[in-house]
Scaffold this motif. Structure first.
Motif, mmCIF file in Angstrom:
data_model
loop_
_atom_site.group_PDB
_atom_site.id
_atom_site.type_symbol
_atom_site.label_atom_id
_atom_site.label_comp_id
_atom_site.label_asym_id
_atom_site.label_seq_id
_atom_site.Cartn_x
_atom_site.Cartn_y
_atom_site.Cartn_z
ATOM 1 N N UNK A 175 9.804 -3.491 0.370
ATOM 2 C CA UNK A 175 9.071 -2.844 -0.724
ATOM 3 C C UNK A 175 7.579 -3.094 -0.644
ATOM 4 N N UNK A 176 7.161 -4.166 0.032
ATOM 5 C CA UNK A 176 5.745 -4.492 0.133
ATOM 6 C C UNK A 176 5.509 -5.959 -0.146
ATOM 7 N N UNK A 177 4.266 -6.305 -0.430
ATOM 8 C CA UNK A 177 3.892 -7.678 -0.727
ATOM 9 C C UNK A 177 3.910 -7.914 -2.237
ATOM 10 N N UNK A 178 4.369 -9.102 -2.636
ATOM 11 C CA UNK A 178 4.382 -9.437 -4.057
ATOM 12 C C UNK A 178 2.967 -9.420 -4.629
ATOM 13 N N UNK A 179 1.991 -9.815 -3.811
ATOM 14 C CA UNK A 179 0.605 -9.861 -4.268
ATOM 15 C C UNK A 179 -0.009 -8.481 -4.430
ATOM 16 N N UNK A 180 0.696 -7.443 -3.976
ATOM 17 C CA UNK A 180 0.181 -6.084 -4.105
ATOM 18 C C UNK A 180 0.781 -5.326 -5.288
ATOM 19 N N UNK A 181 1.464 -6.031 -6.169
ATOM 20 C CA UNK A 181 1.890 -5.381 -7.411
ATOM 21 C C UNK A 181 0.661 -4.950 -8.197
ATOM 22 N N UNK A 182 0.704 -3.757 -8.756
ATOM 23 C CA UNK A 182 -0.374 -3.268 -9.607
ATOM 24 C C UNK A 182 0.183 -3.075 -11.003
ATOM 25 N N UNK A 183 -0.416 -3.765 -11.959
ATOM 26 C CA UNK A 183 0.077 -3.738 -13.342
ATOM 27 C C UNK A 183 1.556 -4.122 -13.397
ATOM 28 N N UNK A 184 1.944 -5.012 -12.509
ATOM 29 C CA UNK A 184 3.323 -5.496 -12.487
ATOM 30 C C UNK A 184 4.317 -4.579 -11.812
ATOM 31 N N UNK A 185 3.849 -3.462 -11.264
ATOM 32 C CA UNK A 185 4.745 -2.490 -10.627
ATOM 33 C C UNK A 185 4.765 -2.735 -9.123
ATOM 34 N N UNK A 186 5.953 -2.779 -8.555
ATOM 35 C CA UNK A 186 6.110 -3.049 -7.129
ATOM 36 C C UNK A 186 5.461 -1.951 -6.288
ATOM 37 N N UNK A 187 4.902 -2.319 -5.116
ATOM 38 C CA UNK A 187 4.200 -1.334 -4.282
ATOM 39 C C UNK A 187 5.035 -0.123 -3.895
ATOM 40 N N UNK A 188 6.336 -0.312 -3.620
ATOM 41 C CA UNK A 188 7.126 0.835 -3.174
ATOM 42 C C UNK A 188 7.311 1.876 -4.270
ATOM 43 N N UNK A 189 7.360 1.430 -5.533
ATOM 44 C CA UNK A 189 7.482 2.386 -6.646
ATOM 45 C C UNK A 189 6.239 3.265 -6.712
ATOM 46 N N UNK A 190 5.079 2.643 -6.572
ATOM 47 C CA UNK A 190 3.818 3.388 -6.621
ATOM 48 C C UNK A 190 3.678 4.284 -5.399
ATOM 49 N N UNK A 191 4.060 3.776 -4.253
ATOM 50 C CA UNK A 191 3.964 4.568 -3.027
ATOM 51 C C UNK A 191 4.864 5.797 -3.117
ATOM 52 N N UNK A 192 6.087 5.605 -3.583
ATOM 53 C CA UNK A 192 7.016 6.729 -3.696
ATOM 54 C C UNK A 192 6.545 7.740 -4.733
ATOM 55 N N UNK A 193 5.918 7.247 -5.804
ATOM 56 C CA UNK A 193 5.429 8.149 -6.844
ATOM 57 C C UNK A 193 4.368 9.090 -6.292
ATOM 58 N N UNK A 194 3.441 8.554 -5.497
ATOM 59 C CA UNK A 194 2.386 9.400 -4.920
ATOM 60 C C UNK A 194 2.966 10.358 -3.892
ATOM 61 N N UNK A 195 3.886 9.884 -3.067
ATOM 62 C CA UNK A 195 4.481 10.734 -2.044
ATOM 63 C C UNK A 195 5.270 11.886 -2.661
#
Length: 392
Positions: free
Chosen positions: A308-328
């Motif tokens: 899913x990504x790095x724990x330190x790359x959560x934005x506003x507590x949201x995991x990186x893969x959720x944000x990545x999939x949302x944009x894609x």
């Protein structure tokens, strides 16, 4: 490479394939792993059971590095040896992580025997019996490693290590001159080659060192239609997972013990214990990565995951893969989403790409305003590509 090294690699290769053939269910795998762990704990004198070993992380390891390697080397001394400023002890190899995520290059210590065990293991897991045909293998990574030298030193297979220190264009020239049958490289390099055009025609392609996002996957498959695309998930801490023939990452639980610690958002963080290494103790080490457990139709007892990504790359507590999939899913193939401190996240898109769909879906997921900028999204040549990133 000496005959001893060759024998170690061959034994590790055969043992890995034997385990794959004989440990066919989860209970058999866990029983075998428990015996290996118990033996390793006794030999290293760590503790009576793994649960008695405290969980460590990068900062702990760096602060007391001498306590984690049998030579008693401090992090400063090991780093000096890795950089060639001091001679390394006999039959020992010392390297450095790339430091492209944390910013700190961490030294690691590995013995001659351990690097040949690694060689035999990774050949078995990636190529299987096809490795005996001695395919031409190209490994493209930021810098060299004693691990890859094990193959080159012993002529186990024709191997070309291509460092990225001179840029993508130079790497392409080296690759095309070598004409590999198998290529292992970060997705940003494979995608760059795919879009630029190349004469190499590999039979196998492995994405490593970074996340393999769907648009990159499509571009790589289109550029190398005759190749089977797979992934290797590994780090300085060890080999963690390799894709099966179904294309799913399976944890290398026959090589390392992985505790998957739930993070409360459907992700888990792997805590690694490598029971094949003794030169440097890697026991209950927090990787800082986020995984999601998935299912796979293959019969392997090894747990299936996606990164899913790095724990330190959560934005506003949201995991990186959720944000990545949302944009894609908003129809954007390439982007950068970065948050600095508590400031509004900034979404960077290529010129001409409509911004409203991606902005709206991100704002819905994050529950806050997202700024949009336009920029040239060339893949970085000097660091890992992280499409979702949080910085201090």
């Amino acid at each position: 490479m000496t005959l001893t090294g060759t024998a170690i690699a061959v034994r590790a290769f055969a043992a890995t394939l034997t385990r794959a053939a004989t440990l066919r269910d989860r209970s058999a795998l866990e029983a075998w792993q428990a015996k290996r762990l118990d033996a390793w704990l006794r030999q290293t004198g760590m503790a009576a059971s793994l649960s008695d070993v405290p969980i460590t992380q990068r900062a702990t390891l760096l602060a007391d590095f001498a306590a984690f390697n049998r030579l008693g080397l401090s992090a400063e001394t090991a780093t000096a040896m890795a950089l060639g400023r001091m001679p390394a002890p006999p039959h020992t190899h010392i390297g450095l992580s790339t430091g492209t995520v944390s910013g700190t290059r961490m030294p690691y210590v590995i013995s001659d025997a351990e690097r040949f065990v690694w060689l035999g293991t990774i050949l078995a897991k990636t190529l299987g019996w096809a490795a005996l045909q001695r395919p031409r293998v190209a490994v493209v990574l930021p810098q060299g490693s004693a691990l890859y030298d094990a193959a080159r030193d012993g002529r186990a297979l024709p191997l070309c290590f291509v460092p990225l220190t001179d840029g993508f264009a130079q790497a392409q020239q080296v690759l095309e001159a070598f004409a590999p049958d198998v290529i292992v490289a970060p997705p940003r390099v494979l995608t760059w080659l795919a879009r630029r055009g190349t004469t190499i025609t590999p039979r196998r392609v492995f994405a490593a060192a970074e996340l393999l996002d769907p648009p990159d996957q499509s571009a790589i498959r289109a550029a190398f239609p005759a190749a089977r695309l797979g992934e290797i998930y590994m780090a300085t801490e060890g080999l963690f997972a390799v894709t099966c023939p179904h294309g799913t990452l399976h944890l290398a639980e026959d090589c390392v013990h992985l505790e998957l610690i739930p993070q409360g958002d459907g992700t888990v963080e792997p805590v690694v214990t490598d029971f094949t290494r003794r030169a440097q103790t890697m026991a209950r080490y927090r990787t800082g990565d986020l995984l999601r457990e998935v299912s796979c139709d293959c019969a392997s007892p090894l747990r299936a995951v996606k990164v899913a990504g790095r724990a330190s790359d959560r934005i506003e507590g949201v995991a990186p893969d959720i944000l990545r999939d949302a944009v894609l899913t908003a129809g954007v193939e390439d982007f950068r989403l970065v948050q600095s401190g508590s400031a509004a996240p900034i979404l960077t898109l290529a010129p001409g790409v409509p911004s409203d769909p991606a902005r709206q879906v991100l704002q819905s997921v994050l529950g806050r305003r997202v700024k949009v900028e336009t920029g040239v999204l060339t893949p970085p040549e000097d660091c890992k590509l992280r499409r979702v990133m949080r910085v201090p």
